[in-house]
Design a protein around this motif. Structure first.
Motif, mmCIF file in Angstrom:
data_model
loop_
_atom_site.group_PDB
_atom_site.id
_atom_site.type_symbol
_atom_site.label_atom_id
_atom_site.label_comp_id
_atom_site.label_asym_id
_atom_site.label_seq_id
_atom_site.Cartn_x
_atom_site.Cartn_y
_atom_site.Cartn_z
ATOM 1 N N SER A 50 3.895 -35.016 -44.683
ATOM 2 C CA SER A 50 2.432 -34.966 -44.135
ATOM 3 C C SER A 50 1.695 -33.888 -44.983
ATOM 4 O O SER A 50 0.394 -34.025 -45.315
ATOM 5 N N LYS A 99 10.869 -43.008 -46.018
ATOM 6 C CA LYS A 99 9.902 -42.063 -46.104
ATOM 7 C C LYS A 99 10.333 -40.670 -44.938
ATOM 8 O O LYS A 99 10.802 -41.107 -43.995
ATOM 9 N N MET A 100 10.021 -39.455 -45.271
ATOM 10 C CA MET A 100 10.061 -38.460 -44.436
ATOM 11 C C MET A 100 9.165 -38.851 -43.249
ATOM 12 O O MET A 100 7.776 -38.845 -43.793
ATOM 13 N N LYS A 114 -1.884 -39.214 -37.636
ATOM 14 C CA LYS A 114 -1.603 -39.522 -36.095
ATOM 15 C C LYS A 114 -0.818 -38.373 -35.419
ATOM 16 O O LYS A 114 0.087 -38.040 -36.163
ATOM 17 N N TYR A 173 -3.985 -52.285 -35.570
ATOM 18 C CA TYR A 173 -4.284 -51.140 -36.201
ATOM 19 C C TYR A 173 -5.021 -50.958 -37.328
ATOM 20 O O TYR A 173 -6.007 -50.227 -37.526
ATOM 21 N N LEU A 207 -12.613 -38.907 -46.169
ATOM 22 C CA LEU A 207 -12.254 -38.807 -45.130
ATOM 23 C C LEU A 207 -10.737 -39.141 -45.079
ATOM 24 O O LEU A 207 -10.474 -40.035 -45.730
ATOM 25 N N ILE A 211 -12.793 -45.185 -41.236
ATOM 26 C CA ILE A 211 -13.165 -45.086 -42.667
ATOM 27 C C ILE A 211 -14.466 -45.275 -42.744
ATOM 28 O O ILE A 211 -15.310 -44.592 -43.243
ATOM 29 N N LYS A 249 7.246 -38.335 -39.274
ATOM 30 C CA LYS A 249 7.238 -37.416 -38.295
ATOM 31 C C LYS A 249 7.721 -37.926 -36.905
ATOM 32 O O LYS A 249 8.198 -37.386 -35.855
ATOM 33 N N PRO A 256 -8.405 -39.909 -49.189
ATOM 34 C CA PRO A 256 -7.067 -39.366 -49.662
ATOM 35 C C PRO A 256 -5.935 -39.748 -48.792
ATOM 36 O O PRO A 256 -6.011 -39.138 -47.473
ATOM 37 N N VAL A 257 -4.807 -40.351 -49.198
ATOM 38 C CA VAL A 257 -3.752 -40.792 -48.390
ATOM 39 C C VAL A 257 -2.350 -40.686 -49.026
ATOM 40 O O VAL A 257 -2.678 -40.715 -50.235
ATOM 41 N N GLY A 258 -1.358 -40.756 -48.715
ATOM 42 C CA GLY A 258 0.001 -40.864 -49.181
ATOM 43 C C GLY A 258 0.149 -42.352 -49.550
ATOM 44 O O GLY A 258 -0.727 -42.965 -49.063
ATOM 45 N N GLU A 259 1.179 -42.601 -50.400
ATOM 46 C CA GLU A 259 1.505 -43.782 -50.850
ATOM 47 C C GLU A 259 1.251 -45.131 -49.660
ATOM 48 O O GLU A 259 0.980 -46.153 -49.960
ATOM 49 N N ASP A 260 1.934 -44.575 -48.487
ATOM 50 C CA ASP A 260 2.322 -45.640 -47.581
ATOM 51 C C ASP A 260 1.103 -46.228 -46.858
ATOM 52 O O ASP A 260 1.349 -46.993 -46.074
ATOM 53 N N GLN A 261 -0.078 -45.383 -46.841
ATOM 54 C CA GLN A 261 -1.183 -46.008 -46.372
ATOM 55 C C GLN A 261 -2.043 -46.599 -47.392
ATOM 56 O O GLN A 261 -3.103 -47.158 -46.821
ATOM 57 N N GLY A 304 1.913 -34.777 -48.796
ATOM 58 C CA GLY A 304 1.366 -36.071 -49.244
ATOM 59 C C GLY A 304 -0.335 -36.007 -48.782
ATOM 60 O O GLY A 304 -1.153 -36.916 -49.500
ATOM 61 N N HIS A 340 -4.689 -44.130 -32.565
ATOM 62 C CA HIS A 340 -3.753 -44.809 -33.476
ATOM 63 C C HIS A 340 -2.091 -44.467 -32.960
ATOM 64 O O HIS A 340 -1.545 -45.157 -32.758
HETATM 65 P P1 TYM Z 1 0.301 -40.826 -40.763
HETATM 66 O O1 TYM Z 1 0.052 -40.013 -39.653
HETATM 67 O O2 TYM Z 1 1.640 -41.704 -40.691
HETATM 68 O O3 TYM Z 1 0.369 -39.833 -42.238
HETATM 69 C C1 TYM Z 1 -0.819 -38.997 -42.495
HETATM 70 C C2 TYM Z 1 -0.717 -38.546 -43.857
HETATM 71 O O4 TYM Z 1 0.318 -38.159 -44.491
HETATM 72 C C3 TYM Z 1 0.920 -39.094 -45.347
HETATM 73 N N1 TYM Z 1 2.029 -39.136 -45.192
HETATM 74 C C4 TYM Z 1 3.116 -38.803 -46.419
HETATM 75 N N2 TYM Z 1 2.931 -38.634 -47.779
HETATM 76 C C5 TYM Z 1 3.965 -38.350 -48.378
HETATM 77 N N3 TYM Z 1 5.094 -38.433 -48.167
HETATM 78 C C6 TYM Z 1 5.476 -38.654 -46.705
HETATM 79 N N4 TYM Z 1 6.644 -38.744 -46.414
HETATM 80 C C7 TYM Z 1 4.318 -38.852 -45.896
HETATM 81 N N5 TYM Z 1 4.349 -39.079 -44.571
HETATM 82 C C8 TYM Z 1 2.837 -39.025 -44.191
HETATM 83 C C9 TYM Z 1 0.177 -40.600 -45.105
HETATM 84 O O5 TYM Z 1 0.011 -41.145 -46.398
HETATM 85 C C10 TYM Z 1 -1.198 -40.203 -44.631
HETATM 86 O O6 TYM Z 1 -1.966 -40.034 -45.489
HETATM 87 N N6 TYM Z 1 -2.917 -44.643 -40.329
HETATM 88 C C11 TYM Z 1 -2.975 -43.047 -40.895
HETATM 89 C C12 TYM Z 1 -3.616 -42.209 -40.193
HETATM 90 C C13 TYM Z 1 -5.062 -42.955 -40.347
HETATM 91 C C14 TYM Z 1 -5.918 -42.839 -41.531
HETATM 92 C C15 TYM Z 1 -7.262 -43.153 -40.799
HETATM 93 C C16 TYM Z 1 -5.925 -42.104 -42.871
HETATM 94 C C17 TYM Z 1 -5.780 -43.512 -39.251
HETATM 95 N N7 TYM Z 1 -7.081 -43.797 -39.720
HETATM 96 C C18 TYM Z 1 -8.154 -43.493 -41.884
HETATM 97 C C19 TYM Z 1 -7.101 -42.221 -43.364
HETATM 98 C C20 TYM Z 1 -8.242 -42.757 -43.161
HETATM 99 C C21 TYM Z 1 -1.313 -42.812 -40.594
HETATM 100 O O7 TYM Z 1 -0.555 -43.347 -39.944
HETATM 101 O O8 TYM Z 1 -1.074 -41.696 -41.157
#
Ligand code: TYM
Length: 334
Positions: free
Chosen positions: A21, A196-197, A12, A129, A8, A137, A199, A146-151, A24, A46
């Protein structure tokens, strides 16, 4: 019940999706459908932790759905839905608030960053949040997130909540694992390789969105910062040459080439050749996505069918988890 493992993830709709996005997160999603039961959602609940223009939020939520599909997520094989359509997220989010500690929520880097950037609107939602994210989740009992490093920190907090909750009530939640891509996990701003890049920020120069025209993309890459050393060669050295390393990471992610192959390809050439080459590779990667997104956005009835079916399927699974939780914590069944 399917034997497949579950995945899952969510994004946002707080800004137009960027190359970050995509590389990542979304890029890695379509291939998973064969092996996993996959749920992907637009995290509109969110998004409102930071003020949003209502019309823009609505537009971006639908655009994001179209982009998921344009990036290869087949709605027949994946469950695609809008977070606010599945009320169980808010309900479990509340419960998990009562199992997330003030201290751990205070330590979240994203909370600290966003509070600094939105000093006039440090609202309760921004603070709690991560418990809503934990609910997103845990409702689906996924094996991987699966998420990027920041999450990653938020997924770690979810794991703490699972441990705490299951410690009291038995095995209610499955322990989820973060799943971070090897390439593209952290794409940085093209003008500031220390950030980080994103949105929702750097709207001026540092980002590329999935809907940018080829001319805009090329302009962004041509003006990308590299570094000020005198060597001026394409070499992977994130510490001393973060701008170049970021461009190499982008090029690697879109072409599938290794860093060694990229170094060999641009050996003896300056950044003047390298930057447009990265730009062109990105243009070609994003072109079909943009075109398909535009086509899908013209078909509102189709998109509506997708998100309605997705919400129905998601709610069915989510409700099962929620009922179990309510029972365990002592709520009287309706
Ligand atoms: P969000 O919306 O900031 O980013 C969405 C996904 O994209 C990844 N990402 C990146 N990866 C690499 N380089 C970047 N510059 C970059 N910018 C964004 C993020 O790591 C993320 O995987 N809280 C989450 C959204 C969320 C979520 C969840 C994710 C809400 N509930 C449950 C997983 C499971 C968020 O703000 O991602």
């Amino acid at each position: 019940m399917s034997e497949k493992k579950t995945m899952l993830s969510g994004i946002k709709p707080s800004g137009d999706l960027t190359l970050g996005s995509y590389l990542g997160a979304i890029k890695n999603w379509p291939a998973r459908a064969e092996e996993f039961d996959c749920y992907y959602f637009m995290a509109d609940m969110h998004a409102i932790t930071v003020r949003q223009d209502p019309a823009a939020l609505r537009r971006r939520t639908l655009e994001q759905l179209a982009q998921y599909i344009a990036c290869g997520l087949d709605p027949e094989k994946n469950t695609l839905f809008i977070q606010s359509h599945v009320r169980q997220h808010a309900e479990l989010g509340w419960v998990l608030n009562c199992y997330a500690m003030f201290g751990e929520l205070s330590r979240m880097t994203q909370f600290k960053d966003k509070s600094a950037k939105n000093a006039d609107n440090i609202n309760g939602g921004l603070f709690t949040y991560p418990s809503l994210m934990a609910a997103d989740i845990l409702l689906y009992q996924p094996d991987f997130v699966p998420v990027g490093e920041d999450q990653k920190q938020h997924v770690e907090l979810t794991r703490n909540i699972v441990q705490r909750f299951n410690g009291v009530y038995g095995d209610v939640f499955k322990m989820p694992e973060p799943y971070i891509p090897k390439v593209g996990a952290r794409i940085m701003s093209l003008t500031n390789p220390a950030a980080k890049m994103s949105k929702s920020e750097n709207e001026d120069t540092g980002r590329v969105t999935l809907m940018d025209s080829p001319a805009v993309i090329m302009k962004q890459f041509k003006r990308a910062v590299t570094d000020s050393d005198t060597e001026r060669c394409v070499r992977y050295d994130p510490e001393n040459k973060p701008g170049v390393a970021n461009l190499m990471a982008i090029y690697a992610a879109v072409t599938g080439k290794s860093f060694a192959e990229i170094e060999a390809e641009f050996e003896g050439q300056g950044y003047g050749k390298f930057k447009p080459a990265v730009g062109e590779a990105v243009v070609e990667t994003l072109r079909p996505i943009r075109e398909e997104t535009e086509r899908l956005l013209a078909d509102k009835a189709y998109l509506e069918g997708v998100y309605r079916a997705g919400a129905e399927k998601a709610a069915y699974v989510a409700e099962k988890t929620l009922r179990k939780v309510y029972k365990k914590i002592g709520f009287v069944a309706r």
